[in-house]
Design an enzyme around this catalytic site. Structure first.
Site, PDB file in Angstrom:
ATOM      1  CB  THR A 129      -0.862   0.039   1.465  1.00 20.22           C
ATOM      2  OG1 THR A 129      -1.545   1.204   1.388  1.00 20.22           O
ATOM      3  CG2 THR A 129      -0.031  -0.245   2.395  1.00 20.22           C
ATOM      4  CE1 TYR A 172      -4.226  -2.047   5.730  1.00 22.43           C
ATOM      5  CE2 TYR A 172      -3.341   0.140   4.996  1.00 22.43           C
ATOM      6  CZ  TYR A 172      -3.741  -1.131   4.799  1.00 22.43           C
ATOM      7  OH  TYR A 172      -3.821  -1.517   3.466  1.00 22.43           O
TER       8      TYR A 172
END
Length: 356
Positions: A129, A172
């Site tokens: 990501t 995250y």
């Protein structure tokens, strides 16, 4: 990569990107092992769709990525692994960082260790990501109309490259960033053929958008249903959005060229030509549906980036990718798909807010 021999494993293969990837693989003649615990709302429909299209070429393994034995067995059958199974939401990681760790880091290690024990020859392509670069707070920005943009003209033209220092924010960001680095290091330390794709905002058919993830689809779903949308921040934050068809092309190219790109990470997004702010996207959605959308705004969230646009040049060069689909064309296509789904099965969402 012809459709013969051992099956291909797609962890998280019933999810948005995973189901699109599994569909392409099965269409190319491969048997696809879909390892998915079906823990996310709506993914059962994706699995049913895959099975209806491809029959016995789709083999569902109902297991959690944290289940080491199940992962070992699945990897043992596979000629290649696409590791997409993950906890995908920043908000969820802030509520339960331990589970986020277990899924994103331990899950990735389960895959890598299964490959290493097998002999370290099975290619692994990992879904990372843009959050590995943090909030980019050090990048000077200016507000031009309805969108932030860097004051550095070079950054505006090129986007953020892989040379950008890593800077993990939120649990995250830490868990995906750590997994990203483990995947790269298993190539260095153990010779596992790996490639990391650091994705920007992916959108397209089979995306079940919620406030936590999949905001392009979420905006469209809310607008089509005549429901209000709440945005975190001021709505002028910018992302480069990328159609899932282009994304699948990149994953398959990474496998096809794994000997060339092993041990490398690539930023994967629509690039500067597909950079759009949230409010600009909503304005376009209003054009598509022919009516205004009711908007409200909430505070910025932890780790939010006011600007992130990928520099896709390395990925396009090394993976041989074509120019990305124009975001307006792609979003119109997604709106059409969602309308079709709504006519048959209403795309209901429990949550009513959208990410920034």
């Amino acid at each position: 990569m012809s459709g013969s021999g051992a099956p291909v494993l797609v962890t998280g293969g019933a999810g948005f990107i995973g189901s699109n990837l599994a569909d392409r693989l099965a269409s190319d003649g491969h048997t696809v092992l879909v390892l998915d615990a079906l823990s996310r709302d709506g993914v059962e429909r994706n699995l049913a769709w895959l099975k209806s299209r491809h029959g016995s070429k789709i083999v569902h393994l109902a297991a959690d990525i944290r289940d080491r034995r199940a992962v070992d067995e699945a990897v043992g059958e596979a000629q290649a692994v696409f590791h997409l199974a993950a906890q995908v939401a920043v908000t969820t990681s802030l509520v339960d960082p331990v589970e986020d760790f277990e899924i994103n880091i331990q899950g990735a290690l389960n895959v890598l260790e299964a490959v290493r024990r097998r002999g370290a020859t099975t290619p692994v392509v990992f879904a990372s990501t843009n959050k590995v670069y943090g909030d980019l707070a050090d990048v000077p920005l200016e507000l031009v109309g309805d969108a932030y943009r860097p004051t550095d003209p070079g950054l505006r033209v090129r986007g953020v490259s892989e040379s950008r220092p890593l800077d993990f924010h939120t649990p995250y960001g830490c868990s995906k960033g750590a997994a990203d680095q483990y995947v790269l290091d298993y190539s260095r330390s153990f010779g596992v053929p790996t490639c990391v794709l650091r994705m920007s905002c992916i959108y397209g058919p089979r995306q079940m958008g919620t406030e936590d993830q999949g905001w392009v689809a979420h905006f469209l779903i809310r607008a089509i249903e005549g429901q209000p949308i709440s945005i975190y921040g001021d709505g002028r934050q910018v992302r480069d959005i990328m159609n899932v068809a282009d994304t699948v092309d990149a994953y398959l190219a990474a496998w096809r060229r794994i000997e060339r790109v092993s041990g490398r990470a690539f930023n994967l997004g629509g690039g500067p030509n597909n950079a759009v702010s949230l409010v600009q996207l909503i304005a376009y959605i209003e054009e598509l549906i022919g009516r205004k959308v009711d908007l409200s705004f909430s505070d910025w969230r932890a780790g939010d980036q006011r600007y992130y646009v990928s520099d896709p040049s390395a990925a396009r060069r090394e993976l041989g990718l074509a120019e990305a689909i124009d975001w307006r064309t792609g979003v119109a296509g997604l709106a059409e798909w969602l309308q079709g789904e709504r006519n048959g099965k209403p795309a209901q969402r429990e949550k009513v807010e959208a990410v920034g």
